[in-house]
Design an enzyme around this catalytic site. Structure first.
Site, PDB file in Angstrom:
ATOM      1  N   HIS A  68       0.803  -1.232   0.000  1.00  0.00           N
ATOM      2  CA  HIS A  68       0.000   0.000   0.000  1.00  0.00           C
ATOM      3  C   HIS A  68       0.832   1.277   0.000  1.00  0.00           C
ATOM      4  CE1 HIS A  68      -3.635  -2.238   0.430  1.00  0.00           C
ATOM      5  NE2 HIS A  68      -3.334  -2.721   1.628  1.00  0.00           N
ATOM      6  N   HIS A 151       7.498  -8.156   3.324  1.00  0.00           N
ATOM      7  CA  HIS A 151       6.072  -7.864   3.381  1.00  0.00           C
ATOM      8  C   HIS A 151       5.346  -8.831   2.456  1.00  0.00           C
ATOM      9  CE1 HIS A 151       2.988  -4.959   4.552  1.00  0.00           C
ATOM     10  NE2 HIS A 151       2.450  -5.148   3.376  1.00  0.00           N
ATOM     11  N   HIS A 176       2.661  -7.597   6.928  1.00  0.00           N
ATOM     12  CA  HIS A 176       1.524  -7.597   5.983  1.00  0.00           C
ATOM     13  C   HIS A 176       0.316  -8.372   6.506  1.00  0.00           C
ATOM     14  CE1 HIS A 176      -0.854  -7.546   2.287  1.00  0.00           C
ATOM     15  NE2 HIS A 176      -0.851  -8.865   2.250  1.00  0.00           N
ATOM     16  N   HIS A 178      -0.515  -8.854   9.662  1.00  0.00           N
ATOM     17  CA  HIS A 178      -1.047  -8.119  10.822  1.00  0.00           C
ATOM     18  C   HIS A 178      -1.332  -8.977  12.050  1.00  0.00           C
ATOM     19  CE1 HIS A 178      -2.571  -4.270   8.530  1.00  0.00           C
ATOM     20  NE2 HIS A 178      -1.478  -4.764   7.978  1.00  0.00           N
TER      21      HIS A 178
END
Ligand SMILES: [Fe+2]
Ligand SMILES: [Fe+2]
Length: 256
Positions: A68, A151, A176, A178
């Site tokens: 992102h 990530h 990534h 989480h």
């Protein structure tokens, strides 16, 4: 040396959690370097210059990237001007910014920090394994401390990267997904690794987002606009102790 690595910061609750917890973490663990994954710091998706500056002002020494990172085009100029703000290295040639930087601790020890993107169940990217080999080959051989933020979505790809870099990196931290994984460990040749460092954000959520919206999306299969979960955020990541001479990890502690 002590290195503190923190997982994806999810919007304002994540930033506020860092503001609240970083002073205590500094006091308890005396990190020489703080590395923060910032791809979700602005509203939960992307990183804009004000939030990048906020995280740096809070004490992050390097901000790493992810899928992102490029959401806000204003970040491109900041990345070109400030080498502490990274994007994934394995993007096409000509991508703004940089995927690796070398920073110095207060004691003057250089540490290379590298941001990489996985390719399994992800948008197309260049090969992260060959990309990191090229980056390490370009490094001054005097630099013994190397931290890699990988990530990526797939557990297998993240664990493979850790083994690929065993003996060549100080830490390979997955980001990534989480959710902090319970596998923080040191591989045989001294590389600390974790499949996912976790998230700085609201724990009562789905990856930092409002659970009601995500549940509705799954139940109805209709598109929905995600919103950040409300509430107090937690801070997750890991602390690595290293051998100053070799740059290899001597201990790794998950933080949550
Ligand atoms: Fe993320
Ligand atoms: Fe991501």
């Amino acid at each position: 040396m002590h290195i503190l690595f923190l997982g994806d910061v999810m919007g304002r609750p994540g930033r506020e959690a860092l503001r609240r917890e970083l002073p205590g973490l500094r006091e308890r663990h005396a990190p020489d370097l703080v590395i923060v994954n910032a791809e979700n710091a602005s509203g939960g998706v992307g990183l804009a210059p004000p939030e990048a500056r906020e995280l740096l002002a809070l004490g992050a020494d390097v901000l790493t990237g992810g899928n992102h990172t490029f959401r806000f085009k204003e970040l491109q100029a900041l990345m070109n001007a400030d080498h502490r703000v990274l994007r994934p290295a394995n993007r096409p040639p000509g991508t703004p910014g940089q995927g690796m930087t070398v920073v110095r601790t207060a004691a003057g020890v250089p540490v290379a920090v590298c941001s990489l993107l996985g390719r399994v169940f992800m948008e197309p990217a260049e090969c992260p394994f060959l990309a990191v080999d090229a980056l390490l080959a370009s490094l001054d051989p005097e630099i013994s401390h190397v931290v890699v933020d990988f990530h990526a979505e797939a557990t297998s790809e993240k664990q493979a990267m850790a083994w690929h870099l065993d003996g060549r990196a100080t830490l390979v931290a997955g980001t990534h997904t989480h959710v902090q994984t319970a596998d923080a460990r040191i591989l045989p040749h001294g590389t600390a690794a974790v499949t996912d460092a976790g998230m700085c954000g609201v724990a009562a959520s789905v990856l930092g987002m409002d659970p009601a919206i995500i549940v509705k999306k799954f139940v109805t299969s209709l598109p929905a606009r995600f919103e950040l979960a409300k509430g107090e955020g937690t801070v997750q990541g890991l602390l690595v102790h290293t051998d100053d001479a070799t740059g290899r990890a001597t201990a790794v502690f998950p933080i949550s």
